[in-house]
Motif scaffolding. Structure first.
Motif, PDB file in Angstrom:
ATOM      1  N   VAL A   1      34.092   4.981  -5.061  1.00  0.00           N
ATOM      2  CA  VAL A   1      35.412   5.076  -5.686  1.00  0.00           C
ATOM      3  C   VAL A   1      36.432   4.185  -4.979  1.00  0.00           C
ATOM      4  N   GLN A   2      36.329   4.060  -3.659  1.00  0.00           N
ATOM      5  CA  GLN A   2      37.268   3.191  -2.942  1.00  0.00           C
ATOM      6  C   GLN A   2      37.091   1.729  -3.351  1.00  0.00           C
ATOM      7  N   ASP A   3      35.857   1.315  -3.621  1.00  0.00           N
ATOM      8  CA  ASP A   3      35.626  -0.045  -4.108  1.00  0.00           C
ATOM      9  C   ASP A   3      36.212  -0.230  -5.505  1.00  0.00           C
ATOM     10  N   VAL A   4      36.174   0.804  -6.323  1.00  0.00           N
ATOM     11  CA  VAL A   4      36.775   0.733  -7.661  1.00  0.00           C
ATOM     12  C   VAL A   4      38.290   0.568  -7.540  1.00  0.00           C
ATOM     13  N   VAL A   5      38.902   1.354  -6.662  1.00  0.00           N
ATOM     14  CA  VAL A   5      40.351   1.260  -6.455  1.00  0.00           C
ATOM     15  C   VAL A   5      40.728  -0.140  -5.964  1.00  0.00           C
ATOM     16  N   THR A   6      39.960  -0.674  -5.041  1.00  0.00           N
ATOM     17  CA  THR A   6      40.215  -2.026  -4.533  1.00  0.00           C
ATOM     18  C   THR A   6      40.108  -3.052  -5.662  1.00  0.00           C
ATOM     19  N   ILE A  46      40.582  -2.550  -8.863  1.00  0.00           N
ATOM     20  CA  ILE A  46      41.739  -2.375  -9.753  1.00  0.00           C
ATOM     21  C   ILE A  46      42.960  -3.092  -9.175  1.00  0.00           C
ATOM     22  N   ARG A  47      43.161  -2.949  -7.889  1.00  0.00           N
ATOM     23  CA  ARG A  47      44.295  -3.613  -7.243  1.00  0.00           C
ATOM     24  C   ARG A  47      44.171  -5.136  -7.315  1.00  0.00           C
ATOM     25  N   TRP A  90      36.158 -10.537  -5.503  1.00  0.00           N
ATOM     26  CA  TRP A  90      35.968  -9.130  -5.155  1.00  0.00           C
ATOM     27  C   TRP A  90      34.486  -8.850  -4.943  1.00  0.00           C
TER      28      TRP A  90
END
Length: 152
Positions: A30-35, A37-38, A131
């Motif tokens: 999930v942290q990779d998904v948030v990154t 998105i940013r 990314w």
């Protein structure tokens, strides 16, 4: 869903090892998904693009089970159930579900999620925006299952 049942079953030792079927599953923390998105939100060249966000390394169902057992230090079966037996069990679950008018815990859909491929490539977001997923399977599982702390 299936993942929670898989983790519980492997953790207590009642779930046998999955056979190696050479299937491929895409995963992402999930942290990779948030990154991602940013990164997409900050980059004008990402406007109107569709990106797949995934770990570039696909894992087989067997590799996922082995990683869960390793992270949880779970002991269990040393043998695996053949793929044909799991698929047969799924068909029996389908028939039982029709007979009893309710969904069975093991059916063809559940078996398909364990044995079949669901693999996607993040190559476009990697090449366009640079990314790349950073959190590996064992670190993500350790964090998710509460067995290790990931350095941030």
């Amino acid at each position: 869903g299936n993942f929670d049942r898989l983790v519980r079953g492997l953790g207590v030792g009642w779930f046998p090892v999955l056979p190696e079927t050479a299937n491929s599953r895409s995963l992402v923390h999930v942290q990779d998904v948030v990154t991602a998105i940013r990164v997409v939100a900050d980059r004008p060249e990402a406007n109107q693009q569709t990106y797949i966000v995934a770990d570039p390394v696909p894992y087989s169902g067997r590799e996922l089970c082995d990683a869960i057992r390793s992270v949880k230090s779970a002991r269990g079966f040393s043998w695996s159930v053949p793929a044909w037996a799991l698929r047969f069990g799924g068909k029996m679950g389908d028939l039982s579900g029709q007979l009893f008018c309710r969904q069975m815990p093991i059916n063809s859909e559940v078996v398909s999620r364990l044995l079949d491929s669901e693999c996607y490539s993040p190559a476009l977001i990697e090449s366009d925006l640079g990314w790349r997923a950073k959190i590996c399977l064992t670190d993500g599982l350790g964090e998710m299952l509460g067995t290790t702390e990931r350095n941030r």
